[in-house]
Design a protein around this motif. Sequence first.
Motif: not given
Length: 438
Positions: A213, A210, A97, A147, A217, A101
Amino acid sequence: MNTLLLEPGMPRIYTALAEWLSCVIYIYPLKKRFGKGKLFAALLLSLILQILLQEIAGNLPFALWVPGTLMNILFMLLVIYICCAMKLKDAVYWCASALVTSEVVASLEWQVYCFAVWNGMKNNMRNATLFFILIFAVLFTLIFLLKKGIVSWDTGIHVTTKEMLIAVTAATIIYSMSNIGFVLESALSGEATGRSLFHIRTLVDFCGFCILYIQQNQRHEAFLRRELASIHNIFELQYEQYRTYKENSEFINQKCHDLKHQIDVIRSEQDVVKRESYLQEMEKMVKNFKTDIVTGNGVLDTILTRKNAYCVAHNINFTCIADGKLLDFLETLDICSIFGNALDNAIEYVEKNPDPDKRMIKLKIFSQNSFLMICLENYCEEKLDLLQGFPDTTKEDKKNHGYGLKSIRYTIEKYRGTMTLHTENNWFVMRILIPSGE
């Protein structure tokens, strides 16, 4: 430095800072291995080393681009793993991740700067530095706020192998597609083509961000559902405890009524031997009235107290030697699943024995060599057939029963544990082994 290279490849120091800041963004909400002082020193050292590694990778021949890239990624993984109190599998997940990023931030910052230069802004170090500070500050602040709600001490650990593989695969594809411009640079020419690759790179990075993310989530939402279920289960356990205490009170009142008559008999008994025998019997009954079991784990105490009360009322000899604090790393629902199902199966089996002296259950919970050891035994004179490691259910409705042991095995495999079942010397033995060390 009066001019800068305006192409998909950006200054190495920008990439290094993006990678380092991405690591910091993910390290911040996770559980740390050490205090603030050591953490600050480790992060400062990692920043210096990250910049050096990027400069080294930038001076390597193009043929060594892949090894140089892997060297930087492995260093990011090392930084996250050293700074955070987590297993390697968790660190790999968050490293993937962090990599994506860093790619989207660095790519977007450099594209915005190049777009400004292409539209007339003077290309110099001052403008490049100002753009770098402004864009990085805005983007990393937004990412931190995004985050903050889904990455925490609790959600940052216990990453499954499937989740890790998905994140690594996504990061690999995204990074490869994002940096395809380096490969195509020599094959393609023209300003329009170069700029198109530049735009595609940023778009790919943003889509990858995305995707990860959304996955994070979903992990957070699943964690919240488990937390809600755990809270609901605690309420149910508290209610069950109340019912248990109420049943115990009624049972004790009944026994106290019986004791009144027994006391009258003892008072009138002249034979000393018989009187002593009566007193011993009364002492044994009084000891059985106390059904509370305290192990140091509230959830386990509630379960064992309830089961023990049932055993006392049904002439089942239940003995327990347990250190409940060893279960603190297990989730509430998992404790209920393991011990609720296991004890229900044992009680159900021994309760069918017509001889009260053979209705025996023994439970031991202890630690050995950084492993949690759970041993549950119940008296069993039958020779049970184990089918795929499980005893065949004794109930007539075999289709809709027999899931208790499967539920236990599923739960302990979640913690990389193992369960073995066998019979020895007229005892059915369940042994559970779960690694408890980090």
